[in-house]
Design an enzyme around this catalytic site. Structure first.
Site, PDB file in Angstrom:
ATOM      1  N   ASP A 207      -4.650  -2.852   6.266  1.00 38.20           N
ATOM      2  CA  ASP A 207      -4.913  -1.541   5.680  1.00 38.20           C
ATOM      3  C   ASP A 207      -4.190  -0.473   6.486  1.00 38.20           C
ATOM      4  OD1 ASP A 207      -6.390  -2.027   3.421  1.00 38.20           O
ATOM      5  OD2 ASP A 207      -8.337  -1.669   4.338  1.00 38.20           O
TER       6      ASP A 207
ATOM      7  N   SER B  44       5.064 -19.943  -1.239  1.00 45.82           N
ATOM      8  CA  SER B  44       4.953 -21.394  -1.036  1.00 45.82           C
ATOM      9  C   SER B  44       4.351 -22.062  -2.256  1.00 45.82           C
ATOM     10  CB  SER B  44       4.085 -21.761   0.182  1.00 45.82           C
ATOM     11  OG  SER B  44       4.556 -21.126   1.345  1.00 45.82           O
TER      12      SER B  44
ATOM     13  N   GLU C 147       0.825  -1.209   0.000  1.00 45.41           N
ATOM     14  CA  GLU C 147       0.000   0.000   0.000  1.00 45.41           C
ATOM     15  C   GLU C 147       0.860   1.260   0.000  1.00 45.41           C
ATOM     16  OE1 GLU C 147      -3.220   0.584   2.683  1.00 45.41           O
ATOM     17  OE2 GLU C 147      -3.752  -1.548   2.741  1.00 45.41           O
TER      18      GLU C 147
ATOM     19  N   ASP D  79      -5.919  -9.763   1.333  1.00 43.30           N
ATOM     20  CA  ASP D  79      -5.647  -8.394   1.766  1.00 43.30           C
ATOM     21  C   ASP D  79      -6.271  -8.189   3.142  1.00 43.30           C
ATOM     22  OD1 ASP D  79      -5.072  -5.769   2.073  1.00 43.30           O
ATOM     23  OD2 ASP D  79      -6.202  -5.047   0.339  1.00 43.30           O
TER      24      ASP D  79
END
Length: 823
Positions: free
Chosen positions: A337, A262, A195, A334
């Site tokens: 924030d 991974s 971000e 996600d």
């Protein structure tokens, strides 16, 4: 003169003698901490006698008659081999490294105190189910038994490092294990950094098309355009910002591009040659010595389990039982924030909310510093999360004056039940019961791949934040925290998380690739960890009608770069077999030699070949030349080649070829010009750092796996004893991933991040399953098990992953018998 010579000789001899004596004393004291695996102990805290059998790879097989004693044994085994590592993980989570290392780790302690990870872990103890609470307490008792044994028997303080730094060892608590769990979540999460970088890049590249070039979306349906970051705020923002400062080796947050990754894939019985399910898993983390992974087998009341554990945590995170296998990959959900909080101009202790200004929640925290005065922090929390320092993650570069940055993250929960979920998965009888257990998992979000004897499944586990459909940045950039639409509304029900159960094709897998295309806010993520490895994986899976354990091993160890096969024809399209013959030694001739080598290369990133090094140096030089005139100092933040960016530029997608023109030069350069100049620059760099004979280059000379000791790895002389370096194949975009350090320095291609654990489980013949870790089981540098498995790992070899008690005892290197102490 003779007298002087004699005295010099005597003093020299005395000095040598003292040095030898000091070395002998250091070795004696350090070797005292080598664990003895063959002994009988009477201990408190267990209910029945049991044994810890160490097989010839030093994997502990813990044969207990009840679960509590089994977890006691695991805690004891972890503390025998990895006590220093465990205490460092705990100190990091507590924000107490500076007590040992002084001011140089103050920034790490400050960050961890602001995140409040240890306090949140302590609060989460009460939220665990009874089974997990019992396991945590029993595990802590086992660790503490080893600490007591060290103290009572003068066993060298438990590890050589303890002598060097003199840090006291406090008793282990249940909260310590939960804190290690949260610390691992921090190491596996990277959306905060993404971000901030997107916001910083937006300030430099206000053109949305160019921003989409350098930070491209994964292929798939497009998304609505985002606002320019600067337009979200009235206060002025800096246009350029200096590059981030170097990180200390103990920093728990990896640099961008070096977070979790991974591979995992599974075959149903219909796609298996033996008629049983097969699962392969290799989680990727930063390399250290010793590895973060530790192999162990537990005999529980629900049956035996075996696989990869992390010292400090009483659970097998990746492995199998007699009936089920489970693997994990980073999901790239996600779940973080950044919010920009506006301060009250009249009272800096208040921040703006949708309903007006509100006081921060504050608390004082004191950081004690070795050989220095303590530092007192004021920790501040908003409704959105903790307030971070502007020096963390370059937040100052995107925070307007009169504002601060806060951080929302699902792992910052005081009721985190992730360990209870992991405990349930480990003891599940089949895929369905494992999926039920996974419902209480919170963070770090993972793709959980499961197999039992008949079924395969993949489920994204972890709390998925619910954002408003009108969120200004859709969670892709920091957003104003006082706007209600930007705030989280909670988390989605677990049924929203994507899942794939018994697919028709009989094959499931994940390489951190995009797994679902859904509209915001149920989109899962806009940032994914892979767009390249998955292409090669699909080909390997689809070219066989049925698979075997060995074909899954071959896929794990595959070193062919789909990226190289795609990009080389693009960037060399106008350079192959062109130009007049040139004399030896000229730049033109060297370029022709390099192009001739690459033209005949199949894209295999083999450590013995020159082509991978030439290709990697070329791509690195090319991307740097494309971006540094537009991005300025920010270009150094793009340490790794972004294949989708290179492809967009050379295919001129949405005008991306504009990057090829150097803004500061008068001529208008073409992409062919930049490609040719970059190849020449790469050849020059190779000659300066390796050899002028391009054909004699070796990728493995540059691509060395760096299993470095986090504390002693930079100490002169000592680093040659504690660090493990290995020439390796693979690269950034191969299935056998060997993520490079990145950047423009001479060590740019060191292999710093990859599969510290590999496992392949065949349920047609479970005891033929295999696993390995990247170093050895012991964290003691004088132990023969410090690096013994690393030699197998480097060669692509494995050790048996068997629950057969007879095999474990057949070549045991030691058996520890623990008996309850008689009162």
């Amino acid at each position: 003169m003779v007298m002087i010579f004699r005295w010099v000789l005597r003093l020299t001899g005395a000095a040598i003698g003292l040095a030898v004596l000091a070395a002998f004393l250091a070795y004696f004291l350090a070797s005292r901490s080598l664990p003895d695996y063959t002994k009988t102990l009477e201990v408190d805290g267990i209910t029945a006698p049991f044994e810890i059998v160490r097989d010839n790879a030093n994997v502990p097989h813990i044969f207990a008659s009840n679960d509590a004693d089994a977890f006691f044994g695991l805690g004891y085994a972890h503390a025998q081999d990895r006590l220093w590592q465990m205490t460092m993980l705990r100190r990091t989570a507590q924000g107490r490294l500076s007590e040992v290392f002084g001011r140089r780790t103050l920034s790490i302690d400050t960050l961890l105190r602001r995140l409040d990870i240890y306090r949140l872990a302590s609060l989460s103890v009460a939220s665990q189910d009874a089974r997990t609470t019992d396991a945590l307490n029993a595990y802590a008792a086992g660790v503490n038994m080893r600490i007591t044994e060290i103290n009572n028997r003068s066993l060298g303080r438990g590890a050589p490092e303890m002598f060097m730094f003199g840090s006291p060892i406090s008793t282990w608590r249940a909260a310590d294990s939960l804190a290690v769990t949260k610390l691992m979540a921090l190491q596996l999460s990277g959306h905060l950094q993404d971000e901030v970088l997107r916001a910083r890049t937006s300030l430099v590249l206000p053109d949305e098309a160019r921003l989409s070039d350098i930070l491209p979306d994964m292929p798939g349906t497009g998304i609505a355009a985002l606002p320019e970051y600067a337009s979200l705020f009235k206060a002025p923002l800096p246009r350029y910002a200096a590059a981030s400062e170097p990180r200390h080796s103990l920093h728990p947050v990896p640099a961008r591009g070096l977070g979790g990754a991974s591979n995992a894939w599974a075959a149903a019985p219909t796609r298996s040659a033996t008629g049983g399910t097969i699962l392969a898993n290799d989680p990727h983390l930063g390399f250290t010595a010793p590895a973060i992974w530790y192999l162990a087998r537990l005999e529980l009341e629900s049956g035996g389990v075996i696989g990869g554990t992390i010292p400090g945590m009483p659970v097998v995170l990746a492995g199998r039982s007699g009936t089920i296998g489970w693997g994990i990959t980073s999901s790239y959900l996600d779940d973080q924030d950044v919010f920009i909080e506006q301060l009250n101009p009249d009272n800096s202790e208040e921040y703006r909310t949708p309903n007006g200004f509100k006081p921060f929640e504050t608390r004082k925290s004191i950081i004690n510093i070795k050989d220095d005065e303590p530092v007192t922090l004021t920790l501040r929390w908003t409704d959105n999360g903790p307030v971070l320092s502007g020096s963390d993650f370059s937040l100052a570069a995107i925070t307007p004056q009169g504002h601060v940055a806060s951080f929302a993250w699902t792992a910052l929960s005081p009721r985190d039940t992730s360990l209870s979920a992991a405990m349930g998965i480990m003891q599940a009888a089949d895929v369905q019961s494992a999926l039920i257990s996974a419902q209480s998992y919170i963070a770090p979000s993972q793709n959980l791949t499961l197999v039992d004897k008949d079924k395969i499944a993949l489920k994204l586990i972890g709390a998925m934040p619910e954002r408003d459909v009108n969120h200004q940045s859709k969670g892709r950039m920091p957003s104003p925290g006082w706007i209600a639409e930007n705030r989280w509304k909670g988390v989605f029900p677990i049924t929203t998380n994507p899942e794939f159960i018994e697919p028709v094709g009989g094959i499931l897998g994940n390489t951190n690739n995009k797994i679902v295309e859904r509209p915001f806010p149920v989109h899962v993520s806009y940032e994914w960890g892979d767009s390249q490895r998955v292409q090669r994986w699909q080909r390997l899976m689809q070219t066989r009608q049925v698979h075997t354990r060995d074909s899954f091993v071959e896929a794990q160890l595959d070193t062919v770069s789909f990226t190289a096969r795609t990009l080389l024809p693009l960037i060399g399209a106008d350079l192959w077999f062109t130009g007049e013959p040139a004399p030896n030694g000229t730049p033109e001739r060297k370029r022709q030699i390099a192009l001739d080598l690459l033209a005949n290369w199949n894209g295999e990133m083999n450590e013995h070949l020159p082509e991978p090094l030439i290709y990697s140096a070329w791509l690195r030089a090319l991307q740097d030349r494309l971006i540094k005139d537009e991005l300025g100092p920010l270009a150094t933040e793009f340490k790794h080649v972004e294949p989708l960016f290179i492809e967009r530029v050379f295919r001129d997608i949405s005008g991306a070829a504009e990057w090829c023109d150097i803004l500061q030069s008068s001529p208008k350069e073409t992409c062919t010009d930049v490609s040719r100049i970059s190849l020449d620059a790469a050849i020059l760099w190779l000659e300066e750092n390796y050899t002028t004979d391009l054909a004699s280059l070796r990728w493995g000379d540059a691509h060395q796996a760096t299993h470095d000791h986090a504390v002693l790895g930079d100490v002169p002389v000592l680093r040659y004893f504690v660090n493990i370096r290995q020439s390796t194949s693979g690269g950034d975009h191969t299935l056998m991933r060997g993520r490079t350090q990145g950047g423009l320095g001479p060590d740019a291609f060191l292999n710093v991040h990859g599969a510290g654990y590999r496992g392949v489980y065949d349920f047609a013949d479970p005891d033929s399953s295999l696993f390995v870790i990247s170093t050895g089981q012991s964290g003691h540098l004088f132990s023969r098990h410090y690096d013994d498995l690393g030699a197998l790992w480097r060669r692509g070899e494995y050790i048996p992953m068997s629950l057969d008690e007879g095999l474990a005892r057949a070549a045991a290197v030691g058996i520890t018998t623990l008996n309850p102490r008689e009162n």
